[in-house]
Design a protein around this motif. Structure first.
Motif, PDB file in Angstrom:
ATOM      1  N   GLU A 111       0.853  -1.178   0.000  1.00  0.00           N
ATOM      2  CA  GLU A 111       0.000   0.000   0.000  1.00  0.00           C
ATOM      3  C   GLU A 111       0.891   1.230   0.000  1.00  0.00           C
ATOM      4  O   GLU A 111       1.901   1.278   0.712  1.00  0.00           O
ATOM      5  N   LEU A 112       0.516   2.226  -0.809  1.00  0.00           N
ATOM      6  CA  LEU A 112       1.318   3.447  -0.914  1.00  0.00           C
ATOM      7  C   LEU A 112       0.394   4.615  -1.161  1.00  0.00           C
ATOM      8  O   LEU A 112      -0.559   4.521  -1.940  1.00  0.00           O
ATOM      9  N   ILE A 113       0.668   5.726  -0.491  1.00  0.00           N
ATOM     10  CA  ILE A 113      -0.048   6.979  -0.725  1.00  0.00           C
ATOM     11  C   ILE A 113       0.862   7.862  -1.560  1.00  0.00           C
ATOM     12  O   ILE A 113       1.852   8.409  -1.051  1.00  0.00           O
ATOM     13  N   PRO A 114       0.601   7.958  -2.872  1.00  0.00           N
ATOM     14  CA  PRO A 114       1.519   8.688  -3.760  1.00  0.00           C
ATOM     15  C   PRO A 114       1.611  10.163  -3.396  1.00  0.00           C
ATOM     16  O   PRO A 114       0.643  10.777  -2.952  1.00  0.00           O
ATOM     17  N   ALA A 115       2.795  10.721  -3.599  1.00  0.00           N
ATOM     18  CA  ALA A 115       3.017  12.140  -3.322  1.00  0.00           C
ATOM     19  C   ALA A 115       3.954  12.705  -4.373  1.00  0.00           C
ATOM     20  O   ALA A 115       4.917  13.392  -4.059  1.00  0.00           O
ATOM     21  N   ASP A 116       3.663  12.401  -5.635  1.00  0.00           N
ATOM     22  CA  ASP A 116       4.575  12.779  -6.718  1.00  0.00           C
ATOM     23  C   ASP A 116       4.184  14.026  -7.481  1.00  0.00           C
ATOM     24  O   ASP A 116       4.896  14.482  -8.341  1.00  0.00           O
ATOM     25  N   ARG A 117       3.023  14.567  -7.238  1.00  0.00           N
ATOM     26  CA  ARG A 117       2.558  15.736  -7.960  1.00  0.00           C
ATOM     27  C   ARG A 117       1.784  16.624  -7.005  1.00  0.00           C
ATOM     28  O   ARG A 117       1.428  16.241  -5.905  1.00  0.00           O
ATOM     29  N   ALA A 118       1.536  17.875  -7.444  1.00  0.00           N
ATOM     30  CA  ALA A 118       0.727  18.780  -6.634  1.00  0.00           C
ATOM     31  C   ALA A 118      -0.726  18.323  -6.705  1.00  0.00           C
ATOM     32  O   ALA A 118      -1.323  18.281  -7.770  1.00  0.00           O
ATOM     33  N   GLY A 119      -1.292  17.966  -5.560  1.00  0.00           N
ATOM     34  CA  GLY A 119      -2.675  17.520  -5.544  1.00  0.00           C
ATOM     35  C   GLY A 119      -2.768  16.011  -5.435  1.00  0.00           C
ATOM     36  O   GLY A 119      -2.055  15.286  -6.117  1.00  0.00           O
ATOM     37  N   ARG A 120      -3.649  15.521  -4.579  1.00  0.00           N
ATOM     38  CA  ARG A 120      -3.735  14.098  -4.306  1.00  0.00           C
ATOM     39  C   ARG A 120      -4.201  13.305  -5.519  1.00  0.00           C
ATOM     40  O   ARG A 120      -3.669  12.248  -5.827  1.00  0.00           O
ATOM     41  N   ILE A 121      -5.223  13.803  -6.241  1.00  0.00           N
ATOM     42  CA  ILE A 121      -5.720  13.077  -7.405  1.00  0.00           C
ATOM     43  C   ILE A 121      -4.628  12.964  -8.465  1.00  0.00           C
ATOM     44  O   ILE A 121      -4.405  11.896  -9.053  1.00  0.00           O
ATOM     45  N   ALA A 122      -3.925  14.063  -8.716  1.00  0.00           N
ATOM     46  CA  ALA A 122      -2.863  14.038  -9.726  1.00  0.00           C
ATOM     47  C   ALA A 122      -1.746  13.072  -9.336  1.00  0.00           C
ATOM     48  O   ALA A 122      -1.158  12.416 -10.192  1.00  0.00           O
ATOM     49  N   ALA A 123      -1.461  12.972  -8.037  1.00  0.00           N
ATOM     50  CA  ALA A 123      -0.434  12.041  -7.574  1.00  0.00           C
ATOM     51  C   ALA A 123      -0.843  10.602  -7.838  1.00  0.00           C
ATOM     52  O   ALA A 123      -0.044   9.779  -8.292  1.00  0.00           O
ATOM     53  N   VAL A 124      -2.102  10.289  -7.556  1.00  0.00           N
ATOM     54  CA  VAL A 124      -2.601   8.932  -7.795  1.00  0.00           C
ATOM     55  C   VAL A 124      -2.622   8.637  -9.292  1.00  0.00           C
ATOM     56  O   VAL A 124      -2.260   7.534  -9.729  1.00  0.00           O
ATOM     57  N   GLU A 125      -3.033   9.605 -10.099  1.00  0.00           N
ATOM     58  CA  GLU A 125      -3.055   9.420 -11.550  1.00  0.00           C
ATOM     59  C   GLU A 125      -1.652   9.129 -12.084  1.00  0.00           C
ATOM     60  O   GLU A 125      -1.470   8.255 -12.940  1.00  0.00           O
ATOM     61  N   ALA A 126      -0.660   9.858 -11.589  1.00  0.00           N
ATOM     62  CA  ALA A 126       0.719   9.631 -12.020  1.00  0.00           C
ATOM     63  C   ALA A 126       1.188   8.233 -11.631  1.00  0.00           C
ATOM     64  O   ALA A 126       1.899   7.561 -12.390  1.00  0.00           O
ATOM     65  N   ALA A 127       0.786   7.781 -10.449  1.00  0.00           N
ATOM     66  CA  ALA A 127       1.157   6.433 -10.004  1.00  0.00           C
ATOM     67  C   ALA A 127       0.518   5.369 -10.888  1.00  0.00           C
ATOM     68  O   ALA A 127       1.163   4.385 -11.269  1.00  0.00           O
ATOM     69  N   LEU A 128      -0.744   5.558 -11.232  1.00  0.00           N
ATOM     70  CA  LEU A 128      -1.435   4.601 -12.110  1.00  0.00           C
ATOM     71  C   LEU A 128      -0.779   4.555 -13.483  1.00  0.00           C
ATOM     72  O   LEU A 128      -0.619   3.482 -14.076  1.00  0.00           O
ATOM     73  N   ASP A 129      -0.383   5.725 -13.992  1.00  0.00           N
ATOM     74  CA  ASP A 129       0.310   5.766 -15.290  1.00  0.00           C
ATOM     75  C   ASP A 129       1.608   4.977 -15.229  1.00  0.00           C
ATOM     76  O   ASP A 129       1.935   4.215 -16.152  1.00  0.00           O
ATOM     77  N   ALA A 130       2.367   5.168 -14.148  1.00  0.00           N
ATOM     78  CA  ALA A 130       3.643   4.465 -14.008  1.00  0.00           C
ATOM     79  C   ALA A 130       3.437   2.955 -13.917  1.00  0.00           C
ATOM     80  O   ALA A 130       4.252   2.165 -14.413  1.00  0.00           O
ATOM     81  N   LEU A 131       2.327   2.557 -13.296  1.00  0.00           N
ATOM     82  CA  LEU A 131       2.027   1.127 -13.141  1.00  0.00           C
ATOM     83  C   LEU A 131       1.408   0.531 -14.403  1.00  0.00           C
ATOM     84  O   LEU A 131       1.167  -0.680 -14.471  1.00  0.00           O
ATOM     85  N   GLY A 132       1.153   1.378 -15.406  1.00  0.00           N
ATOM     86  CA  GLY A 132       0.585   0.885 -16.654  1.00  0.00           C
ATOM     87  C   GLY A 132      -0.885   0.555 -16.550  1.00  0.00           C
ATOM     88  O   GLY A 132      -1.395  -0.294 -17.279  1.00  0.00           O
ATOM     89  N   VAL A 133      -1.577   1.250 -15.640  1.00  0.00           N
ATOM     90  CA  VAL A 133      -3.002   0.998 -15.409  1.00  0.00           C
ATOM     91  C   VAL A 133      -3.806   2.176 -15.944  1.00  0.00           C
ATOM     92  O   VAL A 133      -3.406   3.335 -15.788  1.00  0.00           O
TER      93      VAL A 133
END
Length: 207
Positions: free
Chosen positions: A177-199
């Motif tokens: 389990e991971l709470i992404p923190a890669d972009r400004a904004g929680r939704i954008a962080a999760v979206e970036a994580a999904l993109d990286a995971l190929g989902v």
């Protein structure tokens, strides 16, 4: 010769410094305003309340400005270590939820540095997802991306004393389990994580 594109946004230290300066300004501005009100404003209870609120806001913002650079540095170090080992990997950094430690315990791996809220990272490679924790020089555990049981779920996860939008990944054997923190904004962080995971983000996040 053009410099290679950074595989993780925290590798841009100039952008990180600008972010820190903005946070300091956020804390100092209301404090300065409060002092001006105290110096030139009218007497009365309303002014005292305003000053108290402004000072509290300033102190909270300044604490955040001091803590976040430390957490960002830990995440950046993780990103650098993953990319040093696997230059072609995509990196997702963020924070462990309460369940992250439980998943690690179930696998019998080292639990040091996997407390709720600790910095962790995923190294996403063609066939694997590596889980790295603070201080690691190699993956703590690995998930099989080729498994037919692989699932990626987006849900609110326990983080410190609240819940935040995060991701849970399982291959039928190991989970993280991971709470992404890669972009400004929680939704954008999760979206970036999904993109990286190929989902496909559209399968997990409602517009």
């Amino acid at each position: 010769m053009t410099a290679p594109r950074a595989r993780h946004h925290l590798l841009s230290k100039r952008a990180e410094r600008r972010s820190h300066l903005a946070k300091v300004a956020l804390g100092v501005t209301p404090l300065a305003a409060a002092l001006l009100v105290r110096a030139f404003g009218a007497e009365g209870q309303a002014i005292d309340v305003l000053v108290t609120v402004a000072v509290s806001w300033a102190l909270i913002a300044i604490v955040i400005a001091l803590v976040l650079p430390m957490m960002n540095r830990r995440r950046r170090v993780l990103a650098e270590r993953i990319l040093a080992a696997h230059p072609d990997a995509d990196v997702v950094t963020g924070f462990a939820s309460k369940g992250t430690r439980d998943h690690a315990r179930a696998l019998g791996v080292n639990l040091v540095g996997l407390n709720n809220g600790a910095a962790i990272a995923l190294g996403v490679r063609p066939g694997l997802i590596e889980v790295w924790g603070t201080g690691d020089t190699e993956p703590r555990w690995v998930l099989d991306r080729r498994s037919s049981a692989l699932q990626v779920e987006v849900e609110r996860l326990p983080h410190l004393d609240r819940t935040l939008l995060g991701i849970r990944v399982t291959d039928g054997h190991a989970s993280v389990e991971l709470i992404p923190a890669d972009r400004a904004g929680r939704i954008a962080a999760v979206e970036a994580a999904l993109d990286a995971l190929g989902v496909d983000r559209n399968d997990h996040i409602t517009p």
